[in-house]
Structures are given as structure tokens and as C-alpha cells.
Design an enzyme around this catalytic site. Structure first.
Site, PDB file in Angstrom:
ATOM      1  CD  GLU A  28      -0.818   0.829   3.598  1.00 50.57           C
ATOM      2  OE1 GLU A  28      -1.244   1.959   3.294  1.00 50.57           O
ATOM      3  OE2 GLU A  28      -0.868   0.360   4.746  1.00 50.57           O
ATOM      4  CE  LYS A 162      -4.146   1.758  11.244  1.00 51.04           C
ATOM      5  NZ  LYS A 162      -4.581   2.738  10.295  1.00 51.04           N
TER       6      LYS A 162
HETATM    7  N1  PSU Z   1      -0.802   0.812   8.999  1.00 53.17           N
HETATM    8  C1  PSU Z   1       0.346   1.474   9.298  1.00 53.17           C
HETATM    9  N2  PSU Z   1       0.427   2.774   8.890  1.00 53.17           N
HETATM   10  C2  PSU Z   1      -0.584   3.365   8.162  1.00 53.17           C
HETATM   11  C3  PSU Z   1      -1.772   2.645   7.846  1.00 53.17           C
HETATM   12  C4  PSU Z   1      -1.807   1.370   8.307  1.00 53.17           C
HETATM   13  O1  PSU Z   1       1.256   0.919   9.909  1.00 53.17           O
HETATM   14  O2  PSU Z   1      -0.444   4.522   7.778  1.00 53.17           O
HETATM   15  C5  PSU Z   1      -2.878   3.262   6.999  1.00 53.17           C
HETATM   16  C6  PSU Z   1      -3.434   2.182   6.082  1.00 53.17           C
HETATM   17  O3  PSU Z   1      -3.373   2.645   4.764  1.00 53.17           O
HETATM   18  C7  PSU Z   1      -4.858   1.989   6.540  1.00 53.17           C
HETATM   19  C8  PSU Z   1      -5.216   3.374   6.987  1.00 53.17           C
HETATM   20  O4  PSU Z   1      -5.698   1.515   5.519  1.00 53.17           O
HETATM   21  O5  PSU Z   1      -4.024   3.772   7.687  1.00 53.17           O
HETATM   22  C9  PSU Z   1      -6.471   3.364   7.840  1.00 53.17           C
HETATM   23  O6  PSU Z   1      -6.995   4.648   7.940  1.00 53.17           O
HETATM   24  P1  PSU Z   1      -8.484   4.840   8.512  1.00 53.17           P
HETATM   25  O7  PSU Z   1      -8.408   4.400   9.932  1.00 53.17           O
HETATM   26  O8  PSU Z   1      -8.747   6.308   8.336  1.00 53.17           O
HETATM   27  O9  PSU Z   1      -9.385   3.998   7.655  1.00 53.17           O
END
Ligand code: PSU
Ligand code: MN
Length: 313
Positions: A28, A162
Site C-alpha cells: 500500500e 493498528k
Molecule cells: N498501517 C500502518 N500505517 C498506516 C496505515 C496502516 O502501519 O499509515 C494506513 C493504512 O493505509 C490503513 C489506513 O488503511 O491507515 C487506515 O486509515 P483509517 O483508519 O482512516 O481507515
């Protein structure tokens, strides 16, 4: 009106890999544009590609550049993306807007899954997926990543969800959506920065081969005529290595503080928290993040390779 419409721009490397039926791993790009500061983000992006190659697969970093969906980026393109100050964070709802307005941005887990599936890539490595945020009972903040895992047939290798999230609620939603959550060499759902959350996964697997076998059965990749196919994602939860893990109590205190200080909402929440946690731990969280993503890229490459071998047979 004259328009050129190309759905996916696939790099030479990745096209060659498809032609030769080599394993490909999707990576990603929100982690590059919003997950880490420059130059850590670039170093991580390059290291991930290297980990995938060292383990016998071809990396395909996915992003949107000037309104084109790109599968596989060159080192120069990774560098320029990592330095872009105005890159957007593109989740499912943002993707068509970005294409229409010719924007540049990082794809989240949700959008990377969508694009990987379109391209025919089955395995994808990230750090941690998005999920149900703490306090979601009042904010309704639930990542589109969970919805995507429910509908899109890609295997996502991550160190759990996360750490800033509500992990029990995240697991409940994954269960509702029918997503197998595989503890990779572990019985407990990992908590991103540390190994044990005390929460159960839906199954445990200990080798790339076992996961590949699951994928074949889930999606009927062997095309057995009388077999069922279950569309949707698989989450492989691969714990951070002990030597890279942070102390649970210490990091939980930092996470609570960062959440307490947060004044943002919507798509800004995750980037704010990750960067604030980085400041509060004096960069230690970023080192762990870097290590765990690499570990995921290694396992993803091994699973992708095992899958290709099984399909070839
Ligand atoms: N995991 C990490 N760092 C990140 C992310 C995930 O270690 O920056 C990113 C991914 O792209 C994930 C996004 O899909 O954060 C999720 O954001 P939200 O909670 O706004 O959906
Ligand atoms: Mn959100």
C-alpha cells in the site's frame, strides 16, 4: 468529449511477473504518504520491496499518480511520492474522485485491496489494518478497511490492527463480515506494537503452505467443479518480532495520551495518532512500525510463492 481512459497502469516488472506466473505481492502507499515522515517512509517503502524480492516474489506498490491507478512503481516514483506534501489519502470513497480530478495520493488498505483484486494480485502486505476506533460508539469511526475485507478477495498480511484501535470491537466486526483472522504462528491476535492482546483469532496457522491451502479453498482457485467459492478477504495476523516489540504498558499510556490530545476526525485521525505516538516515543514507535511491516512483507512473499506453486501443480 475526447478522453483516454486506462483502468490500470501496470509496471513492466509486474507485467513480466504475471506473464511468467511469478508470485506478486501488493504493497500500500498510504503508509508512504501519511503513515511515516520523510525519509523514513521512503526507506520503508524501498526496504519492503527488497524483502519481497528476497523472498522470491515481485513487489507491486499501488498508488494513484496524476489520476492514474498505478500497480508497481519505480524507485524514482517511490521517491517522488514519499516527498509529496499534497498527496491525498485515498480510501474507497475517494478513489473515483481522485481519478476524475487527476489527483495523486496514497491508497489505504481498502483501496489497495480493490486495485490488487482488479490486477489479479492475491496477497498484500501492510503494517496494520484500520478498524473500529476507540469511542466508535459515539463517533461511528469504523475504517473502510473492514468493509473491504468483507467483500474483496485478497489476503492481507498485517501485525493485527493498528494499536490505536478498539481491538475487541474490530475483531467482532471482522467476524460479522465473515473474515477469517489467522494467527500466524500465534494463538492471540497481535496488538501491532506488541505481540499479545489477550484476544483470540479465528484459527492458527504456522506456515505459508497452510495459508496458501486456505486461500485455494476459500476462493476455489483450483477450480474444482463441485466446490464452493467464498468471496472476501483473509486477514493473516503476523505478530511483531519480540526484539522489535514495545512495552505494552508504556505504549498504551502513550496511545491514551495521543487519543486524548486528538482534535481531528475522519480520515485525519489515523495519521495524527501515528505521528503523535512517534513524537511521544521519540521515534521508537516508528522503528517498530518499520520492523513489523518488513516482517509482514517477508511472510506475504512466502505465502504468495506457496500459492503460485500450488496453483501450478
Ligand atoms: N498501517 C500502518 N500505517 C498506516 C496505515 C496502516 O502501519 O499509515 C494506513 C493504512 O493505509 C490503513 C489506513 O488503511 O491507515 C487506515 O486509515 P483509517 O483508519 O482512516 O481507515
Ligand atoms: Mn476512520
Amino acid at each position: 468529449m475526447k478522453r483516454t481512459y486506462r483502468r490500470l497502469v501496470i509496471s513492466e516488472d509486474v507485467r513480466l511477473a504475471f506473464r511468467e506466473r511469478q508470485a506478486v505481492v501488493a504493497l500500500e502507499s498510504t503508509v508512504i504518504t501519511h503513515g511515516m515522515p520523510y525519509p523514513d517512509n521512503l526507506n520503508t517503502a524501498l526496504a519492503l520491496e527488497e524483502c519481497v524480492r528476497e523472498n522470491g516474489a515481485i513487489p507491486a506498490t499501488i498508488a494513484v499518480i496524476d489520476g492514474l491507478v498505478r500497480v508497481g512503481l519505480s524507485q524514482d516514483e517511490l521517491k517522488s511520492l514519499s516527498q509529496q506534501k499534497k498527496a491525498y489519502k485515498l480510501s474507497r470513497r475517494d478513489l473515483p474522485v481522485a481519478l476524475a480530478a487527476k489527483k495523486t495520493g496514497g491508497t489505504t488498505v481498502a483501496t489497495t485491496m480493490m486495485i490488487a483484486q482488479e490486477a489479479g494480485i492475491r496477497v498484500f502486505a501492510t503494517g496494520g489494518i484500520g478498524g473500529v476506533h476507540r469511542g466508535a460508539e459515539s463517533t461511528f469511526d469504523v475504517s473502510a478497511d473492514l468493509e473491504e475485507l468483507g467483500r474483496t478477495s485478497v489476503c492481507v498480511v498485517s501485525a493485527g490492527a493498528k494499536a490505536v484501535l478498539d481491538l475487541p470491537k474490530t475483531l467482532e466486526v471482522l467476524e460479522s463480515k465473515g473474515v477469517p483472522v489467522i494467527g500466524y504462528g500465534c494463538d492471540e491476535f497481535p496488538a501491532f506494537y506488541y505481540r499479545n492482546s489477550g484476544l483470540k483469532t479465528s484459527a492458527r496457522m504456522d506456515s505459508p503452505d497452510e495459508v496458501a491451502e486456505l486461500l485455494i479453498h476459500k476462493w476455489n482457485l483450483a477450480r474444482w467443479p463441485d466446490s464452493m467459492r467464498f468471496d472476501g478477504g483473509v486477514l493473516v495476523a503476523n505478530p511483531i518480532l519480540q526484539e522489535d516489540a514495545l512495552d505494552r504498558d508504556e505504549i498504551e499510556a502513550v496511545i491514551t495520551q495521543a487519543i486524548g490530545e486528538s482534535q481531528v476526525s475522519g480520515r485525519d485521525v489515523t495519521p495524527f495518532l501515528l505521528s503523535r505516538i512517534g513524537q511521544l516515543t521519540k521515534g521508537k514507535s516508528q522503528l517498530s512500525n518499520h520492523a513489523l511491516i518488513q516482517n509482514n512483507a517477508v511472510v506475504a512473499a512466502q505465502i504468495a510463492t506457496a500459492l503460485v506453486e500450488k496453483i501450478r501443480k
